[in-house]
Design an enzyme around this catalytic site. Sequence first.
Site, mmCIF file in Angstrom:
data_model
loop_
_atom_site.group_PDB
_atom_site.id
_atom_site.type_symbol
_atom_site.label_atom_id
_atom_site.label_comp_id
_atom_site.label_asym_id
_atom_site.label_seq_id
_atom_site.Cartn_x
_atom_site.Cartn_y
_atom_site.Cartn_z
ATOM 1 N N CYS A 1 40.125 27.948 31.600
ATOM 2 C CA CYS A 1 38.809 28.341 32.138
ATOM 3 C C CYS A 1 37.667 27.955 31.218
ATOM 4 O O CYS A 1 36.508 27.986 31.639
ATOM 5 C CB CYS A 1 38.788 29.840 32.390
ATOM 6 S SG CYS A 1 40.167 30.384 33.375
ATOM 7 N N HIS B 1 32.229 33.659 32.865
ATOM 8 C CA HIS B 1 33.381 33.199 33.639
ATOM 9 C C HIS B 1 33.626 34.189 34.774
ATOM 10 O O HIS B 1 33.556 35.408 34.570
ATOM 11 C CB HIS B 1 34.610 33.098 32.729
ATOM 12 C CG HIS B 1 35.841 32.684 33.465
ATOM 13 N ND1 HIS B 1 35.844 31.674 34.402
ATOM 14 C CD2 HIS B 1 37.118 33.163 33.431
ATOM 15 C CE1 HIS B 1 37.053 31.538 34.894
ATOM 16 N NE2 HIS B 1 37.848 32.432 34.326
ATOM 17 N N ASN C 1 38.492 33.355 41.034
ATOM 18 C CA ASN C 1 38.510 32.642 39.753
ATOM 19 C C ASN C 1 38.878 31.178 40.003
ATOM 20 O O ASN C 1 39.966 30.899 40.501
ATOM 21 C CB ASN C 1 39.545 33.326 38.847
ATOM 22 C CG ASN C 1 39.671 32.684 37.476
ATOM 23 O OD1 ASN C 1 39.108 31.623 37.221
ATOM 24 N ND2 ASN C 1 40.425 33.326 36.606
HETATM 25 N N1 ACO Z 1 47.688 44.640 45.678
HETATM 26 C C1 ACO Z 1 48.134 45.898 45.557
HETATM 27 N N2 ACO Z 1 48.705 46.366 44.425
HETATM 28 C C2 ACO Z 1 48.823 45.503 43.398
HETATM 29 C C3 ACO Z 1 48.373 44.181 43.468
HETATM 30 C C4 ACO Z 1 47.790 43.767 44.660
HETATM 31 N N3 ACO Z 1 47.295 42.517 44.842
HETATM 32 N N4 ACO Z 1 48.617 43.581 42.288
HETATM 33 C C5 ACO Z 1 49.198 44.493 41.501
HETATM 34 N N5 ACO Z 1 49.328 45.653 42.170
HETATM 35 C C6 ACO Z 1 49.881 46.904 41.704
HETATM 36 C C7 ACO Z 1 50.829 46.711 40.550
HETATM 37 O O1 ACO Z 1 52.133 46.396 41.026
HETATM 38 C C8 ACO Z 1 50.778 48.063 39.893
HETATM 39 O O2 ACO Z 1 51.612 48.951 40.616
HETATM 40 P P1 ACO Z 1 52.518 50.027 39.836
HETATM 41 O O3 ACO Z 1 51.545 50.910 39.092
HETATM 42 O O4 ACO Z 1 53.234 50.712 40.934
HETATM 43 O O5 ACO Z 1 53.373 49.209 38.927
HETATM 44 C C9 ACO Z 1 49.329 48.519 40.123
HETATM 45 O O6 ACO Z 1 48.839 47.696 41.187
HETATM 46 C C10 ACO Z 1 48.445 48.333 38.909
HETATM 47 O O7 ACO Z 1 48.659 47.024 38.424
HETATM 48 P P2 ACO Z 1 47.935 46.541 37.124
HETATM 49 O O8 ACO Z 1 48.390 45.166 36.783
HETATM 50 O O9 ACO Z 1 48.051 47.602 36.082
HETATM 51 O O10 ACO Z 1 46.423 46.518 37.641
HETATM 52 P P3 ACO Z 1 45.127 46.247 36.822
HETATM 53 O O11 ACO Z 1 44.208 47.367 37.027
HETATM 54 O O12 ACO Z 1 45.409 45.805 35.415
HETATM 55 O O13 ACO Z 1 44.520 44.992 37.589
HETATM 56 C C11 ACO Z 1 44.322 42.613 37.398
HETATM 57 C C12 ACO Z 1 45.241 43.790 37.654
HETATM 58 C C13 ACO Z 1 43.297 42.543 38.508
HETATM 59 C C14 ACO Z 1 45.151 41.343 37.405
HETATM 60 C C15 ACO Z 1 43.624 42.810 36.054
HETATM 61 O O14 ACO Z 1 44.550 43.134 35.048
HETATM 62 C C16 ACO Z 1 42.865 41.585 35.640
HETATM 63 O O15 ACO Z 1 41.932 41.178 36.295
HETATM 64 N N6 ACO Z 1 43.239 40.970 34.514
HETATM 65 C C17 ACO Z 1 42.574 39.779 34.058
HETATM 66 C C18 ACO Z 1 42.977 38.655 34.909
HETATM 67 C C19 ACO Z 1 42.158 37.449 34.637
HETATM 68 O O16 ACO Z 1 40.968 37.562 34.515
HETATM 69 N N7 ACO Z 1 42.824 36.330 34.551
HETATM 70 C C20 ACO Z 1 42.242 35.106 34.384
HETATM 71 C C21 ACO Z 1 41.363 35.005 33.138
HETATM 72 S S1 ACO Z 1 41.537 33.548 32.323
HETATM 73 C C22 ACO Z 1 41.624 32.411 33.478
HETATM 74 O O17 ACO Z 1 40.820 32.468 34.360
HETATM 75 C C23 ACO Z 1 42.695 31.422 33.469
#
Ligand code: ACO
Length: 343
Positions: free
Chosen positions: A130, A270, A300
Amino acid sequence: MTTSAKSNLRSPKSKRHIRPVHIVGTGSYVPDRILTNADLEKMVDTTDEWITTRSGIKERRIAPDWMCTSDMAVEAARRAMQQAGVHENEIDLIICGTVTPDMPFPNTACFIQHKLGARHVPAFDIEAACSGFIYGLEIGQQFIASGAYETVLVIGAEKLSTIVDWQDRSTCVLFGDGAGAAVLRSRSEEHGILATCMGANGSQTDILSLPGGGAKFPASKETVSARMHVIKMEGKEVFKNAVIAMQTAAEEALKKCNLTMADIKCVIPHQANLRIIDALASRLGAPEEKVYINLHRYGNVSAASVAIALDEAAREGRFQRGDLILLVVFGAGLTWASCVIQW
Ligand code: ACO
């Protein structure tokens, strides 16, 4: 080791380049097809409510099968060149930031060069995930500042839909396709790109990667069945590192120009996750109205994200000539970068 922006700082004395370098045109392109959160509800076990509250994303664009990363890049580049009033014959260097090249080789910038009808100028890709577009801006600006080249085309372009795991609800809801471009040139005015900051931390390559298909795990039936050719991400770790690295990078770039957030008209971060942007803005003391956000429409788009956002913010009149803007990005590697520009 936690992520810190221990990047290659120029000393404050050298922050003024030999020749001022300006962004003289921007352009962007996104495919027509919209994939909404409602569409995703039919593909994986998710809801619009979960995606919206956890990421801020409402929809993303998906390129058709026939369209390559270079095709989107060329559209964005043509729009940037048109705005800049620059002909393809005037381009001296083409840099493309991408993690979804048309092929492992030749590089995507070579495909772009040919499709644009540009001269046989140097053309190469930057793989900084990114952060690729701002890495590209910094490289392009160095060539112009030194006097080596007059006109550089910098592009961020991605067809992430080809590497998303459409069975993994935790990642497939986050990404989209598109491209953004900028034309760099020297102008006599002193303003332009005032400071950049780049950094990387290779100790956390495992939290965001596409492990298969390279020299470590060449493509085989085994790598395909182990789903090693799609994005793997530890979301929470990426989230934490993204906020810290972008804050540090933004503050470093501001410090290099003796500026504070109060001087900045528009922050373009970003576009990965609204919660990351909110956390970053709060740490930087950037009020909501200064922060440009378009991730609800595109998700993203990796290297293309900040390039598309810059183009849209400029076209929407979010800043005027002479205003100060701050770009800041973060990606796999880990990599990060920031840039202060007087428009
Ligand atoms: N729909 C419903 N539930 C979901 C989904 C979904 N799409 N995805 C995950 N869950 C569930 C998980 O299974 C988990 O369930 P559990 O508690 O029963 O195990 C629950 O939701 C919470 O999951 P987390 O991963 O803890 O959720 P979090 O609040 O951390 O959000 C997310 C996840 C959105 C991916 C977040 O961590 C995030 O945005 N991280 C950064 C990602 C990012 O920016 N990546 C790219 C940056 S660099 C680049 O661009 C290459």
